[in-house]
Design a protein around this motif. Sequence first.
Motif, PDB file in Angstrom:
ATOM      1  N   ALA A 135     -20.967  31.437   7.114  1.00 16.10           N
ATOM      2  CA  ALA A 135     -20.644  32.234   5.925  1.00 16.10           C
ATOM      3  C   ALA A 135     -21.413  31.720   4.713  1.00 16.10           C
ATOM      4  CB  ALA A 135     -19.134  32.192   5.670  1.00 16.10           C
ATOM      5  N   ILE A 136     -21.472  30.376   4.542  1.00 16.36           N
ATOM      6  CA  ILE A 136     -22.216  29.811   3.409  1.00 16.36           C
ATOM      7  C   ILE A 136     -23.703  30.124   3.553  1.00 16.36           C
ATOM      8  CG2 ILE A 136     -22.884  27.661   2.269  1.00 16.36           C
ATOM      9  CD1 ILE A 136     -20.163  26.514   3.063  1.00 16.36           C
ATOM     10  N   ALA A 137     -24.232  29.993   4.764  1.00 19.66           N
ATOM     11  CA  ALA A 137     -25.655  30.267   4.982  1.00 19.66           C
ATOM     12  C   ALA A 137     -25.997  31.716   4.680  1.00 19.66           C
ATOM     13  CB  ALA A 137     -26.023  29.927   6.431  1.00 19.66           C
ATOM     14  N   ALA A 138     -25.127  32.645   5.074  1.00 20.69           N
ATOM     15  CA  ALA A 138     -25.378  34.062   4.820  1.00 20.69           C
ATOM     16  C   ALA A 138     -25.327  34.367   3.329  1.00 20.69           C
ATOM     17  CB  ALA A 138     -24.364  34.908   5.584  1.00 20.69           C
ATOM     18  N   ALA A 139     -24.378  33.729   2.612  1.00 25.31           N
ATOM     19  CA  ALA A 139     -24.209  34.019   1.185  1.00 25.31           C
ATOM     20  C   ALA A 139     -25.269  33.358   0.325  1.00 25.31           C
ATOM     21  CB  ALA A 139     -22.818  33.565   0.733  1.00 25.31           C
ATOM     22  N   ALA A 211     -26.685  20.483  -2.256  1.00 22.11           N
ATOM     23  CA  ALA A 211     -25.599  19.803  -1.550  1.00 22.11           C
ATOM     24  C   ALA A 211     -24.413  19.572  -2.469  1.00 22.11           C
ATOM     25  CB  ALA A 211     -26.085  18.475  -0.981  1.00 22.11           C
ATOM     26  N   MET A 212     -23.242  19.415  -1.851  1.00 28.50           N
ATOM     27  CA  MET A 212     -22.029  19.109  -2.606  1.00 28.50           C
ATOM     28  C   MET A 212     -21.087  18.283  -1.741  1.00 28.50           C
ATOM     29  SD  MET A 212     -19.367  21.586  -4.631  1.00 28.50           S
ATOM     30  CE  MET A 212     -18.023  20.849  -5.587  1.00 28.50           C
ATOM     31  N   VAL A 224     -21.483  19.164   2.220  1.00 29.31           N
ATOM     32  CA  VAL A 224     -22.091  20.397   2.717  1.00 29.31           C
ATOM     33  C   VAL A 224     -23.520  20.449   2.184  1.00 29.31           C
ATOM     34  CG1 VAL A 224     -21.947  22.905   2.826  1.00 29.31           C
ATOM     35  CG2 VAL A 224     -19.851  21.558   2.673  1.00 29.31           C
ATOM     36  N   TRP A 225     -24.479  20.738   3.070  1.00 32.28           N
ATOM     37  CA  TRP A 225     -25.890  20.734   2.725  1.00 32.28           C
ATOM     38  C   TRP A 225     -26.506  22.098   3.057  1.00 32.28           C
ATOM     39  CZ3 TRP A 225     -28.556  16.133   1.130  1.00 32.28           C
ATOM     40  CH2 TRP A 225     -27.721  15.007   1.066  1.00 32.28           C
ATOM     41  N   VAL A 226     -27.286  22.620   2.113  1.00 34.06           N
ATOM     42  CA  VAL A 226     -27.970  23.900   2.302  1.00 34.06           C
ATOM     43  C   VAL A 226     -29.475  23.679   2.123  1.00 34.06           C
ATOM     44  CG1 VAL A 226     -28.246  26.269   1.472  1.00 34.06           C
ATOM     45  CG2 VAL A 226     -25.976  25.181   1.441  1.00 34.06           C
ATOM     46  N   VAL A 227     -30.249  24.080   3.113  1.00 34.31           N
ATOM     47  CA  VAL A 227     -31.713  23.958   3.014  1.00 34.31           C
ATOM     48  C   VAL A 227     -32.213  24.908   1.929  1.00 34.31           C
ATOM     49  CG1 VAL A 227     -33.896  24.278   4.230  1.00 34.31           C
ATOM     50  CG2 VAL A 227     -31.916  23.301   5.441  1.00 34.31           C
ATOM     51  N   ASP A 228     -33.002  24.359   1.002  1.00 32.22           N
ATOM     52  CA  ASP A 228     -33.477  25.140  -0.147  1.00 32.22           C
ATOM     53  C   ASP A 228     -35.006  25.275  -0.073  1.00 32.22           C
ATOM     54  OD1 ASP A 228     -34.006  26.339  -2.528  1.00 32.22           O
ATOM     55  OD2 ASP A 228     -33.287  24.699  -3.800  1.00 32.22           O
ATOM     56  N   ASP A 229     -35.450  26.461   0.349  1.00 34.22           N
ATOM     57  CA  ASP A 229     -36.902  26.698   0.411  1.00 34.22           C
ATOM     58  C   ASP A 229     -37.396  27.427  -0.826  1.00 34.22           C
ATOM     59  OD1 ASP A 229     -35.743  29.156   0.831  1.00 34.22           O
ATOM     60  OD2 ASP A 229     -37.229  29.789   2.332  1.00 34.22           O
ATOM     61  N   GLY A 230     -36.563  27.503  -1.866  1.00 36.72           N
ATOM     62  CA  GLY A 230     -36.944  28.177  -3.110  1.00 36.72           C
ATOM     63  C   GLY A 230     -36.491  29.617  -3.192  1.00 36.72           C
ATOM     64  N   THR A 231     -35.820  30.125  -2.158  1.00 41.04           N
ATOM     65  CA  THR A 231     -35.401  31.535  -2.170  1.00 41.04           C
ATOM     66  C   THR A 231     -33.880  31.674  -2.082  1.00 41.04           C
ATOM     67  OG1 THR A 231     -35.553  31.725   0.250  1.00 41.04           O
ATOM     68  CG2 THR A 231     -37.553  32.190  -1.022  1.00 41.04           C
ATOM     69  N   LEU A 232     -33.124  30.633  -2.457  1.00 37.69           N
ATOM     70  CA  LEU A 232     -31.665  30.723  -2.396  1.00 37.69           C
ATOM     71  C   LEU A 232     -31.143  31.762  -3.387  1.00 37.69           C
ATOM     72  CD1 LEU A 232     -30.463  27.004  -2.097  1.00 37.69           C
ATOM     73  CD2 LEU A 232     -30.861  28.678  -0.277  1.00 37.69           C
ATOM     74  N   ALA A 237     -25.019  27.973  -5.983  1.00 41.15           N
ATOM     75  CA  ALA A 237     -24.203  26.819  -6.372  1.00 41.15           C
ATOM     76  C   ALA A 237     -22.723  27.185  -6.410  1.00 41.15           C
ATOM     77  CB  ALA A 237     -24.654  26.287  -7.725  1.00 41.15           C
ATOM     78  N   GLU A 238     -22.400  28.365  -6.975  1.00 46.21           N
ATOM     79  CA  GLU A 238     -20.999  28.793  -7.025  1.00 46.21           C
ATOM     80  C   GLU A 238     -20.449  29.013  -5.615  1.00 46.21           C
ATOM     81  OE1 GLU A 238     -23.437  29.954  -8.793  1.00 46.21           O
ATOM     82  OE2 GLU A 238     -22.885  29.647 -10.901  1.00 46.21           O
ATOM     83  N   THR A 239     -21.273  29.571  -4.760  1.00 48.76           N
ATOM     84  CA  THR A 239     -20.855  29.761  -3.367  1.00 48.76           C
ATOM     85  C   THR A 239     -20.567  28.426  -2.698  1.00 48.76           C
ATOM     86  OG1 THR A 239     -22.158  31.792  -3.171  1.00 48.76           O
ATOM     87  CG2 THR A 239     -21.549  30.677  -1.124  1.00 48.76           C
ATOM     88  N   LEU A 240     -21.406  27.433  -2.995  1.00 46.32           N
ATOM     89  CA  LEU A 240     -21.226  26.126  -2.377  1.00 46.32           C
ATOM     90  C   LEU A 240     -19.939  25.453  -2.868  1.00 46.32           C
ATOM     91  CD1 LEU A 240     -22.478  24.233  -0.356  1.00 46.32           C
ATOM     92  CD2 LEU A 240     -23.808  23.184  -2.200  1.00 46.32           C
TER      93      LEU A 240
END
Length: 521
Positions: A135-139, A211-212, A224-232, A237-240
């Motif tokens: 869900a986090i990855a999709a959002a 990350a948070m 929780v870690w989200v890969v950031d390729d510059g297109t998030l 951040a609010e979603t995380l």
Amino acid sequence: MDACTLGDLLDVVGGTSVRLHTAPAGLGAPVTEVLLYDAAGPLPRAPGALLLAVGTRAAAAGPLARAIAEAGMTGLVVRGPDGPVAAADAHGVALLSVPEDTAWHEAHLLLASAIGARPVSSASGHGDLFALADAIAAATGGATAVEDPRRRILAYSTVPGQPVDEDRRQGILGLQVPTGAGDGEQYRTLFAAPAPLRLPALREGALPRLAMAVRAGGETLGSVWVVDDGTLAADAAETLVQGASTAALLLLRARAAQELARHRTGDLLRRVLDGTADPAGAAVRLGMEGALRVAAFALDTVGPAELADAEQTGLRLLDVVRLQCEARYGRHACVLVDGVVYAVLPAVGEHGGDRHRRLAEHIVARAGQALRVPVRAGLGEVVAGLGEVAGSRADADLVLRLPGPSLPVATIDEVRARVTLARLAEVLGERRELSAGAWQRVLAHDERHGSDLARTLVCWFDAGCDMAGAARLLAVHPNTCRYRLRQLRRLVGIDLDDPDERLVLWLQLRVLAGLGPVRTA
């Protein structure tokens, strides 16, 4: 099933565990679930819920009473006795409390279990974490992973088409974050931050991360870690933040489920150890078949400072024993009973118990270093199965009851003679007809006259009633021994010609009077 009410809940956990201070809506108010307060986010509308006031002092929880009333919740749970009774009454919500030393995750487990809620559907509790990662990855638009504080990967997203790097691939393959230069500093920064952080890539070819930290009540549960390729996404951040809050709840629920299972296993193991469990059913539930042996570990406390901390240190000893046993035997049965940690060890394929003894020695050494208190271990007899474990436990207890820290680890076979004498001392001392007799008159005569008749008797018995042998043990002339024995017959009235009286007298002097054998140089 009928809905749980406040009265139903208190019937199960009321008393010392949970105390009711006020219930303006009555005991018939519904209780549907237990929620953890998160000061960083708004309260959800949750009719019938109980809110645990995590991170809020009981005396300062008045504003929460109004907030939960507006959210339709049934009650507020604080830690400690000085909660806001007046505010709860004014807003029509129930106020409950748990003892000051209760951990919030323990309170959550207790109340959720009483309500009838199921923490998670999967045994590990991580099934919902995978759904959350997706869900986090999709959002957010970035591949997501959930870690525990030791950097083990608990769950990861599987949304197709999202960019990943080699760190993520290796982490998923080993379920452990790869280590490298600068990682420790990044984690320290992340765990100290109250909000999501954008962290740079540390290695060539790696991608940055958003990350948070995941927290509950001041305790760090993971990250929780989200890969950031510059297109998030712009609101990544609010979603995380929302995702980390949900992850905290899921991790607490998973921990609660594991602790509940461990608690049930502990109860069963206690009944196995005292011989009241059904062996066949227990063997299936514990996964233990074949030959077994009980190892018992206890703190060798030496003063009031250590005794004052014994309960907490005993729990830490349980953790050490469980960790070491599971490292060697996998899933394992350990339990703390009255200050003693018991481990039921499989004995199939053991050769003379050497492996068990080495394990016990290792645990004693590690525990002594970690706890800064000497630890002793006793190993019982190897028995055929769970139905005989109570006997092996009794053996291990007897070994631990032998005095002296000079024997930190021993098996029952190594100290059988000492254990037998110790048990004889207990039995003889408990029965007047067994402890009475001429031995007391001998000791009384020695005390009044400064004589050494009792020691002379023991040496004579130890020498096989040989006068010259007794004299050598006492380092006196044989005539001195003869004189003392004549005195015993005349002054104390002992019939030394009766072999039964000699045997009983020798046992009483050795066991009850504690007159051990004299060792010659």
